[in-house]
Design a protein around this motif. Structure first.
Motif: not given
Length: 157
Positions: A40-42, A45-46, A50-51, A57-58
């Protein structure tokens, strides 16, 4: 013609292989692998989360990187001749991997020895290096594998 990897006897310490396979990492690779493994690490995925990370970024799930770099050698070194993966002595990620990076790998045979408990196999230490399109090392790992010996004359291969 059947493709096969090397028998234990065919591995030479210090031999170095530059594998021909390459793979461009896609967003789908990262999202699918991360979701399938319930990570579930953002950072994976997010995009919005991540920005604001140090990467902006991811980042590709590092276990996908291990799996991919650890597979590039199979067609020429271990296809059908490996008996099992015994473990990893080390795994390092000097640079992150992002969507759109193209990865390739190189392998060096670090050492080998006869099995102490089996007469049909030996143990080989592989150093796998993963590089991106800028030749930055993105993964460095030492893997230990149980490799089959060449079948005796008349034995079924």
């Amino acid at each position: 013609m059947t493709m096969r990897g090397l028998w234990f006897e065919e591995f030479e310490e210090g031999a170095h292989y530059k594998h021909a396979l390459t793979r461009t990492i896609t967003e789908m690779d990262n999202v699918m692998f991360t979701s399938l493994t319930m990570n579930l690490q953002p950072l994976h995925l997010d995009e919005e989360f991540s920005k604001n990370s140090i990467h902006g970024q991811r980042v590709l799930n590092s276990l996908f990187t291990v799996a991919l770099i650890g597979a590039f050698h199979v067609p020429e070194l271990t296809m059908g001749t490996t008996l099992g993966n015994l473990g990893y002595d080390s795994i390092k990620f000097p640079h992150p991997v992002f969507h759109g990076d193209t990865l390739r790998a190189e392998t060096t045979i670090v050492k080998k020895r006869e099995s102490k408990t089996r007469d049909d196999s030996g143990i080989v230490w592989f150093k796998h290096i993963g590089l991106n399109q800028r030749d930055e090392v993105v993964c460095e790992m030492t893997r230990v594998g149980l490799m089959a010996k060449k079948p005796k004359e008349g034995a079924k291969a």
